[in-house]
Design an enzyme around this catalytic site. Sequence first.
Site, PDB file in Angstrom:
ATOM      1  N   GLY A 165      13.922  -1.390   8.027  1.00 13.67           N
ATOM      2  CA  GLY A 165      12.982  -2.430   8.421  1.00 13.67           C
ATOM      3  C   GLY A 165      13.374  -3.233   9.654  1.00 13.67           C
ATOM      4  N   LYS A 201       0.461   4.600  13.742  1.00 14.83           N
ATOM      5  CA  LYS A 201      -0.681   3.989  13.063  1.00 14.83           C
ATOM      6  C   LYS A 201      -0.134   3.235  11.857  1.00 14.83           C
ATOM      7  CE  LYS A 201      -4.956   3.327  11.844  1.00 14.83           C
ATOM      8  NZ  LYS A 201      -5.665   2.351  12.709  1.00 14.83           N
ATOM      9  N   TYR A 202      -0.546   1.966  11.668  1.00 13.38           N
ATOM     10  CA  TYR A 202      -0.082   1.185  10.530  1.00 13.38           C
ATOM     11  C   TYR A 202      -0.945   1.457   9.307  1.00 13.38           C
ATOM     12  CZ  TYR A 202       0.953  -2.811   7.538  1.00 13.38           C
ATOM     13  OH  TYR A 202       1.290  -3.602   6.467  1.00 13.38           O
ATOM     14  N   LEU A 203      -0.301   1.798   8.209  1.00 16.62           N
ATOM     15  CA  LEU A 203      -0.996   1.991   6.931  1.00 16.62           C
ATOM     16  C   LEU A 203      -0.894   0.683   6.159  1.00 16.62           C
ATOM     17  CD1 LEU A 203       0.627   5.456   6.122  1.00 16.62           C
ATOM     18  CD2 LEU A 203      -1.599   5.061   7.161  1.00 16.62           C
ATOM     19  N   HIS A 208       5.799   3.763  -1.339  1.00 15.00           N
ATOM     20  CA  HIS A 208       6.967   4.473  -0.813  1.00 15.00           C
ATOM     21  C   HIS A 208       7.373   5.512  -1.844  1.00 15.00           C
ATOM     22  CE1 HIS A 208      11.171   4.482   1.081  1.00 15.00           C
ATOM     23  NE2 HIS A 208      11.230   5.291   0.051  1.00 15.00           N
ATOM     24  N   ARG A 291      22.017  11.458   2.748  1.00 19.02           N
ATOM     25  CA  ARG A 291      23.121  10.873   1.966  1.00 19.02           C
ATOM     26  C   ARG A 291      22.742  10.773   0.497  1.00 19.02           C
ATOM     27  NH1 ARG A 291      20.375   6.130   3.955  1.00 19.02           N
ATOM     28  NH2 ARG A 291      19.383   5.177   2.153  1.00 19.02           N
TER      29      ARG A 291
HETATM   30  C1  MV4 Z   1       5.209   1.773   7.853  1.00 21.04           C
HETATM   31  C2  MV4 Z   1       4.323   0.976   7.097  1.00 21.04           C
HETATM   32  C3  MV4 Z   1       2.983   1.140   7.350  1.00 21.04           C
HETATM   33  N1  MV4 Z   1       2.565   2.017   8.284  1.00 21.04           N
HETATM   34  N2  MV4 Z   1       4.746   2.622   8.768  1.00 21.04           N
HETATM   35  C4  MV4 Z   1       9.158  -0.461   6.811  1.00 21.04           C
HETATM   36  C5  MV4 Z   1      10.544  -0.068   7.145  1.00 21.04           C
HETATM   37  C6  MV4 Z   1      10.549   1.399   7.395  1.00 21.04           C
HETATM   38  N3  MV4 Z   1      11.621   2.032   6.668  1.00 21.04           N
HETATM   39  C7  MV4 Z   1       9.220   1.899   7.003  1.00 21.04           C
HETATM   40  N4  MV4 Z   1       8.388   0.732   6.797  1.00 21.04           N
HETATM   41  C8  MV4 Z   1       7.052   0.794   6.815  1.00 21.04           C
HETATM   42  N5  MV4 Z   1       6.527   1.691   7.683  1.00 21.04           N
HETATM   43  C9  MV4 Z   1       3.449   2.746   8.967  1.00 21.04           C
HETATM   44  N6  MV4 Z   1       3.024   3.603   9.891  1.00 21.04           N
HETATM   45  C10 MV4 Z   1       4.844   0.094   6.145  1.00 21.04           C
HETATM   46  C11 MV4 Z   1       6.215  -0.014   6.018  1.00 21.04           C
HETATM   47  C12 MV4 Z   1       6.698  -0.941   5.019  1.00 21.04           C
HETATM   48  C13 MV4 Z   1       7.435  -0.478   3.920  1.00 21.04           C
HETATM   49  C14 MV4 Z   1       7.762   0.855   3.751  1.00 21.04           C
HETATM   50  C15 MV4 Z   1       8.473   1.279   2.666  1.00 21.04           C
HETATM   51  C16 MV4 Z   1       8.879   0.361   1.719  1.00 21.04           C
HETATM   52  C17 MV4 Z   1       8.581  -0.965   1.866  1.00 21.04           C
HETATM   53  C18 MV4 Z   1       7.876  -1.413   2.966  1.00 21.04           C
HETATM   54  C19 MV4 Z   1       7.559  -2.761   3.093  1.00 21.04           C
HETATM   55  C20 MV4 Z   1       6.849  -3.183   4.180  1.00 21.04           C
HETATM   56  C21 MV4 Z   1       6.427  -2.277   5.156  1.00 21.04           C
END
Ligand code: MV4
Length: 447
Positions: A165, A201-203, A208, A291
């Site tokens: 993050g 692109k933001y989802l 996760h 890992r």
């Molecule tokens: C994203 C997303 C939405 N759209 N990418 C945050 C850190 C990184 N490891 C991946 N992350 C995200 N990527 C796109 N294109 C939302 C997040 C995200 C998130 C992802 C996984 C677990 C928790 C999260 C919390 C906030 C945002």
Amino acid sequence: MFDKVLIANRGEIALRIHRACREMGINTVAVHSTADADAMHVRLADESVCIGPPPASESYLNIPAIIAAAEITGPDAIHPGYGFLAENANFAQIVEDHGFVFIGPEPRHLRMMGDKIAAKEAMQSLGIPVTPGSDCPIDDGEQALRMAREVGYPVALKAISGGGGKGFRVVDGSDELAEAMALARAEARSAFGDDALYLEKYLDRPRHIEVQVLADEHGAVVHLGERDCSMQRRHQKLLEEAPAPALNRDQRARLCATVAEAVRNLGYHGLGTVEFLFQNGEFYFIEMNPRLQVEHPVTEMITGIDLVREQIRVAAGAPLGYGQDDIRFHGHAIECRINAEHPETLTPSPGRITSYHAPGGLGVRVDSALYSGYRIPPDYDSLIAKVIVHGASRNECLMRLKRALEEYVIEGVETTIPLHQRLIAEPDFVNGAYDVLWLERFLDSRS
Ligand code: MV4
């Protein structure tokens, strides 16, 4: 097989690795900082070496000190655990150059996965669906505006050397892009020493979901199912479960088979996790973790496979000796990460454990290096225990988890046990209806 393994880590994971080694007849070498002289992983190891003062930068991240400890004690291999040097390609190369086996993937794969664009491109070329976005680093503001317009707002800015993050920013419109880029670059530079960014692109409501894979050096690859790790706050996972409640049988089968095939074609060896965002029935690859992960026990509980043992075996060049059809999935597992933190403010609470009693009974596992009288040093991550519970169904698992958390006694420091108790009673959690933003909203609504 190895005769001796040096464990280049601390806390619960050092103990976890020690346990696997012990059961394999492998002697262990613990390394520790001066703050960890009384740690359980040091007590149980066959040998131990002090590698420096409390700051991790001078001990657990101190490559010359760790190599010196190995030169003195003569292990066959070095296990890096998670965090610290686990994904450091440079360290893996140095370990190999000194004649020790690095228990993990080859340096080239560590390097590839450390570059988020390279990882994405490699996965995409192997048939893995990726998040739409830029396939090259952002050079300047003009180019970023063009890319963002092409992809469509909102967009996510991410650090190429990222993960966890740091350097992650959401941009809703073109007027916000320049400022967000400056902030993301600054954050990435201080976290990774590299301010290169890319754009996706933001989802807005993803879950996760990550797939566990295991590959030997002879071309055998299996997947060990998936985990849902959506329960996070500030990119720190609090709770993980397997299987993911949001997936149906077809979605699971398709995802896991695609991942195993891609990992085979990548020529990857060892244990690894392929991370996805999941939204509206679609998967989007985000990164691969080369890992052992904190949450590996939930997979162990539903498969009965000791992942650390398998990781050590394949690092020693042993064949897996079984195929995908030999792996059976049983029931449901949930892990709660217990931190030494105030359960409301989540500020660290190091100090001395005055009283300790861990839960037990059928289907309950506690991975922790705590003991009564132990002093939790203030120098490291606040994870002190993982409660992992297995049940025939998700409901049985939840009932058992509630029971196990009630039994857990940790006195002398604040812990996040009360937070977990509240969390698992929430209807959204009970129904499996949560995404990556759920916990943040839950915590905000209560303060
Ligand atoms: C994203 C997303 C939405 N759209 N990418 C945050 C850190 C990184 N490891 C991946 N992350 C995200 N990527 C796109 N294109 C939302 C997040 C995200 C998130 C992802 C996984 C677990 C928790 C999260 C919390 C906030 C945002």
